[in-house]
Motif scaffolding. Sequence first.
Motif, PDB file in Angstrom:
ATOM      1  N   ALA A   5       0.798  -1.102  -0.123  1.00  0.00           N
ATOM      2  CA  ALA A   5      -0.122   0.118   0.094  1.00  0.00           C
ATOM      3  C   ALA A   5       0.716   1.426   0.212  1.00  0.00           C
ATOM      4  N   ALA A   6       2.010   1.320   0.781  1.00  0.00           N
ATOM      5  CA  ALA A   6       2.741   2.433   0.881  1.00  0.00           C
ATOM      6  C   ALA A   6       3.649   2.718  -0.720  1.00  0.00           C
ATOM      7  N   LYS A   7       3.778   1.552  -1.300  1.00  0.00           N
ATOM      8  CA  LYS A   7       4.635   1.539  -2.517  1.00  0.00           C
ATOM      9  C   LYS A   7       3.646   2.025  -3.375  1.00  0.00           C
ATOM     10  N   THR A   8       2.232   1.583  -3.536  1.00  0.00           N
ATOM     11  CA  THR A   8       1.298   2.233  -4.378  1.00  0.00           C
ATOM     12  C   THR A   8       0.895   3.764  -4.167  1.00  0.00           C
ATOM     13  N   THR A  11       4.171   5.884  -5.557  1.00  0.00           N
ATOM     14  CA  THR A  11       4.106   5.762  -6.987  1.00  0.00           C
ATOM     15  C   THR A  11       2.958   6.655  -7.546  1.00  0.00           C
ATOM     16  N   ARG A  12       1.596   6.672  -6.940  1.00  0.00           N
ATOM     17  CA  ARG A  12       0.656   7.635  -7.155  1.00  0.00           C
ATOM     18  C   ARG A  12       1.109   8.988  -6.928  1.00  0.00           C
ATOM     19  N   ASN A  13       1.486   9.330  -5.756  1.00  0.00           N
ATOM     20  CA  ASN A  13       2.030  10.671  -5.596  1.00  0.00           C
ATOM     21  C   ASN A  13       3.106  11.008  -6.303  1.00  0.00           C
ATOM     22  N   ALA A  14       3.984  10.357  -6.649  1.00  0.00           N
ATOM     23  CA  ALA A  14       5.185  10.662  -7.616  1.00  0.00           C
ATOM     24  C   ALA A  14       4.498  11.175  -8.818  1.00  0.00           C
ATOM     25  N   ALA A  15       3.728  10.366  -9.439  1.00  0.00           N
ATOM     26  CA  ALA A  15       2.974  10.812 -10.775  1.00  0.00           C
ATOM     27  C   ALA A  15       2.267  11.973 -10.788  1.00  0.00           C
ATOM     28  N   THR A  16       1.290  11.934  -9.496  1.00  0.00           N
ATOM     29  CA  THR A  16       0.544  13.093  -9.392  1.00  0.00           C
ATOM     30  C   THR A  16       1.329  14.509  -9.478  1.00  0.00           C
ATOM     31  N   LEU A  17       2.509  14.349  -8.611  1.00  0.00           N
ATOM     32  CA  LEU A  17       3.277  15.565  -8.402  1.00  0.00           C
ATOM     33  C   LEU A  17       4.197  15.922  -9.833  1.00  0.00           C
ATOM     34  N   SER A  18       4.708  14.982 -10.606  1.00  0.00           N
ATOM     35  CA  SER A  18       5.452  15.390 -11.692  1.00  0.00           C
ATOM     36  C   SER A  18       4.501  15.898 -12.834  1.00  0.00           C
ATOM     37  N   ARG A  76      11.441   4.849   2.344  1.00  0.00           N
ATOM     38  CA  ARG A  76      11.477   5.275   3.600  1.00  0.00           C
ATOM     39  C   ARG A  76      10.128   5.678   4.211  1.00  0.00           C
ATOM     40  N   THR A  77       9.496   6.604   3.355  1.00  0.00           N
ATOM     41  CA  THR A  77       8.322   7.289   3.413  1.00  0.00           C
ATOM     42  C   THR A  77       7.562   7.318   2.376  1.00  0.00           C
ATOM     43  N   ALA A  78       6.039   7.095   2.153  1.00  0.00           N
ATOM     44  CA  ALA A  78       5.584   7.361   0.895  1.00  0.00           C
ATOM     45  C   ALA A  78       4.906   8.567   0.780  1.00  0.00           C
ATOM     46  N   GLY A  79       4.973   9.447   1.787  1.00  0.00           N
ATOM     47  CA  GLY A  79       4.293  10.843   1.862  1.00  0.00           C
ATOM     48  C   GLY A  79       2.813  10.850   2.267  1.00  0.00           C
ATOM     49  N   GLU A  80       2.452  12.023   2.401  1.00  0.00           N
ATOM     50  CA  GLU A  80       0.927  12.283   2.861  1.00  0.00           C
ATOM     51  C   GLU A  80       0.227  11.666   1.599  1.00  0.00           C
TER      52      GLU A  80
END
Length: 175
Positions: A5-8, A11-18, A76-80
């Motif tokens: 769940a943290a990896k998902t 991944t979603r946060n990184a794609a949204t931010l990019s 380490r952390t997936a972010g909020e």
Amino acid sequence: MAQKAAKTLATRNAATLSRTHLISAALHILFLILHFVFGRPRSLKPYFFLAVPTLAIEYYLDLVGRPKFNPDGSLRTAGEDLNATGLTEYMWDVLYWTHGCIFAACVFNDRAWWLWIVIPFYSVYLAYTTVMGVKKGFAGMGGGSAESDARQGPKSKTQMKKEKRGDRPKQRAVR
């Protein structure tokens, strides 16, 4: 399972931010090119006053939502969660609306910045609906008896049939 769940989320946060950074950079560059290169009459005062604060919002969302990794590459952390409701959702709304206003200012000139006035009205609307929701939630917590609540609430079909025949609902004694 929690690591998945943290990896998902990461991944979603990184794609949204990019995606957000690319859209934001493209719109800001387009506006500045139209202002400086083509000499179209655009004032930079509303641009800095209205668009630059959204860069601070974008920076904050990146700060809290960007996943962080250990030196060995593990998460380490997936972010909020950037899809969270509340203040995060409101910040996304402001960011997207400002993107629309920048695009409209590119197409329609400086008068399009007046579209930004929707944001304070939207803030007032959200505050009003939140207060009314809380007020409605507290309304049933006290002050009324069970008898008055039964009269005000919706009646079932059985209750309506009994009242039509003249039967009154029986009241139970409270112990």
